[in-house]
Design an enzyme around this catalytic site. Structure first.
Site, PDB file in Angstrom:
ATOM      1  N   HIS A  18      -4.622 -19.227   3.850  1.00  0.00           N
ATOM      2  CA  HIS A  18      -5.706 -18.298   3.523  1.00  0.00           C
ATOM      3  C   HIS A  18      -5.178 -16.865   3.458  1.00  0.00           C
ATOM      4  CE1 HIS A  18      -8.218 -21.579   5.678  1.00  0.00           C
ATOM      5  NE2 HIS A  18      -8.005 -21.883   4.424  1.00  0.00           N
ATOM      6  N   ASP A 115     -13.078 -15.101   2.062  1.00  0.00           N
ATOM      7  CA  ASP A 115     -12.815 -16.462   1.581  1.00  0.00           C
ATOM      8  C   ASP A 115     -13.965 -17.348   2.026  1.00  0.00           C
ATOM      9  OD1 ASP A 115     -12.190 -17.423   4.214  1.00  0.00           O
ATOM     10  OD2 ASP A 115     -10.142 -16.667   3.991  1.00  0.00           O
ATOM     11  N   GLN A 349       9.411 -21.121   1.192  1.00  0.00           N
ATOM     12  CA  GLN A 349       9.009 -22.075   0.148  1.00  0.00           C
ATOM     13  C   GLN A 349       9.084 -21.521  -1.266  1.00  0.00           C
ATOM     14  OE1 GLN A 349       6.057 -25.042   0.957  1.00  0.00           O
ATOM     15  NE2 GLN A 349       4.855 -24.399  -0.792  1.00  0.00           N
ATOM     16  N   GLU A 372       2.279 -22.948  -6.490  1.00  0.00           N
ATOM     17  CA  GLU A 372       3.695 -22.537  -6.445  1.00  0.00           C
ATOM     18  C   GLU A 372       4.560 -23.541  -7.207  1.00  0.00           C
ATOM     19  OE1 GLU A 372       2.905 -20.268  -2.204  1.00  0.00           O
ATOM     20  OE2 GLU A 372       4.016 -22.113  -2.173  1.00  0.00           O
TER      21      GLU A 372
END
Ligand code: UDP
Length: 505
Positions: A18, A115, A349, A372
């Site tokens: 988030h 959110d 990542q 991604e």
């Protein structure tokens, strides 16, 4: 005097999945669309401030990050409560701090962007005469089911949950029973069900809904959300596809993994990760280890297994490098020395996925990880664990056709080593084939959406124009609902320590 730039206040709920998209949205608003941005971060504890992400080196000066002091909710939440219940309570407990922090700002912010776990904070935006936006850090399809949720009657629920029929979502792909949301099964906690319906209503009533997707990825669902014949009937807010907002690749930092990847052939390595909180059982961890050993070159981000809770590490993402993990098959490190790398707990990542040696991603299908993968043109093996990840997996494997999926649901039993090796082989050996071509097409269309004049760029321009109009109207006398700023709530502690944590990035 009101600041001439629109000022957006963002509220990010706990969890890296988030915080990261909120940060990226904030950076886009500040860098390309003329906003001042303050991001309030709610976290389980203060350790998030130690993350390099909390002090991003290239963040523009117009963006401030503020950690709201973590509130201990252990007395309020049952230890077996779901992640969603815990998130909602943590967000609720942070509301007085957010209200006090906004109230103490010199000039009134223009918009509040929350959110989906922060929708209760939209009442604060109303109180301060701010525009109210919700940022969906998932798909338009997930937004569609969320806004439809309050209108699912008992009969439709029964058909879906008990009779295992697909759930119809007006104008959108229906959701197969095996891909549905956890909350249809969790009958022990009906509050979860009604809480989700409340969130669906609050989202529909915002001034705008920003979604981390893009027009060409989900055209028909986005149309259904606006079409009066379908979900447009219940969604009052305009829907803005603004993605894919993903963390950019950082400056090339040297690490053992990156050095190892440099030595591997092009698109020959599969990256394996279950996001910031995903956790496997002990048996599944062992089986995955054997499956990887049987297959391809790999980089695997490993966490200690936990039986019976696929999200066990959600609130616990600190790096730990102590000791050799006893939960992997004995001799594993020695046997994989030339073909695999194991990273404990957390890896860079975005840098890994962008590396030319990466040819596949075995992922839990968290939406950030999925984006991604797409922006790097990497096909996937999908291994959904919780939340809306089954829906993401279905969309990737069956609609977009950029992924392969296990025969059984990861949570329904153990996926055996032979199947794991087979899925990895299918993704990795299909170089230049349909799946890889398709994901490269998505990579191109994602890139175009974000460029100046692209669909997502234009969506944020529309948000920016609305906010500028709001700034102007606030500058005109008698044009706003409240003439005075509301009095901050009586808090046990002063707000000053909160704001002392304000980091000018
Ligand atoms: N992430 C990372 N290193 C890791 C695990 C995760 O950088 O070892 C990042 C990942 O790049 C993504 C986010 O954490 O941006 C995880 O979000 P996602 O929506 O994929 O899954 P969640 O963690 O929310 O389940």
């Amino acid at each position: 005097m009101q600041n001439p730039n629109p000022h957006a206040v963002l509220l990010a709920s706990p969890g890296m999945g988030h915080f990261i998209p909120a940060l990226e949205l904030g950076k886009h608003l500040a860098t390309h669309h003329g906003f001042d941005v303050t991001i309030f971060v709610v976290a389980a504890d203060a350790s998030i401030t130690e993350s390099p992400l909390f002090k991003p080196p290239q963040t523009p000066n117009l963006l401030n990050l503020v950690l709201l002091p973590p509130v201990d909710v252990s007395a309020l939440v049952n230890s077996t409560a779901s992640v969603v219940t815990r998130l909602v309570i943590m967000m609720r407990e942070a509301l007085p701090l957010l209200q006090a922090a906004i109230s103490s700002m010199k000039s009134r912010p223009t918009a509040l962007i929350v959110d989906m776990f922060g929708t209760e904070a939209l009442a604060i935006a109303e109180e301060f005469d701010m525009l109210k936006y919700v940022f969906i850090t998932s798909t338009a399809w997930f937004l569609a089911v969320t806004v439809h949720f309050p209108y699912i009657d008992e009969e439709a629920e029964h058909k879906h949950r008990v009779m295992k029929r697909p759930l119809d979502v007006p104008g959108c792909r229906s959701i197969r029973h095996e891909d549905t949301l956890d909350l249809f099964f969790d009958q022990t906690d009906r509050n979860l069900f009604s809480g989700f319906a409340r969130i669906g209503m609050e989202i529909s009533n915002a001034d705008g809904i920003l979604v981390n997707t893009w027009q060409d990825l989900e055209p028909s669902t986005l149309r259904a959300l606006e079409n009066e014949k379908f979900l447009g009937r219940v969604v009052k807010a305009s829907v803005y596809p603004v993605g894919p907002l993903v963390r950019p690749v950082g400056q090339s930092s040297k690490s053992e993994v990156m050095d190892w990847l440099d030595m591997q052939p092009m698109e020959s390595v599969i990256y394996v990760s279950f996001g910031s909180g995903g956790t496997l059982s002990a048996k599944q961890t062992t089986e995955l280890a054997w499956g990887l050993e049987l297959s391809q070159r790999f980089v695997w981000v490993v966490r200690p297994p936990v039986d019976g809770d696929a999200s066990a590490n959600f609130f616990n993402v600190t790096n730990s490098h102590d000791g050799t993990p006893s939960y992997l098959p004995s001799g594993f490190f020695t046997r994989i020395r030339n073909k695999g790398m194991v990273v404990l707990m957390w890896a860079s990542q975005t840098e890994i996925l962008a590396h030319k040696s990466i040819g596949g991603f075995l992922s839990h299908c968290g939406w950030n990880s999925t984006l991604e993968s797409m922006v790097n043109g990497v096909p996937m093996v999908v291994w959904p664990l919780y939340a809306e990840q089954q829906m993401n997996a279905a969309m990737l494997a069956e609609e977009l056709k950029v992924a392969v999926r296990p025969k059984i649901q990861p949570n329904a039993g153990v996926i055996e080593r032979e199947e794991i090796a087979g899925m990895v082989r299918r993704v990795m050996e299909l170089k230049g084939n349909e799946m890889r071509d398709k994901v490269k097409e998505l990579q191109r269309s994602a890139h175009q959406a974000l460029m100046q004049g692209g669909s997502s760029y234009n969506s944020l321009e529309r948000v920016s124009k609305d906010c500028e109009l709001n700034v102007k109207s606030l500058q005109l006398p008698n044009c706003h609902r409240n003439d005075t700023m509301p009095t901050p709530p009586a808090l046990g502690t002063s707000v000053t320590p909160t704001l002392a944590g304000l980091i000018e990035a």
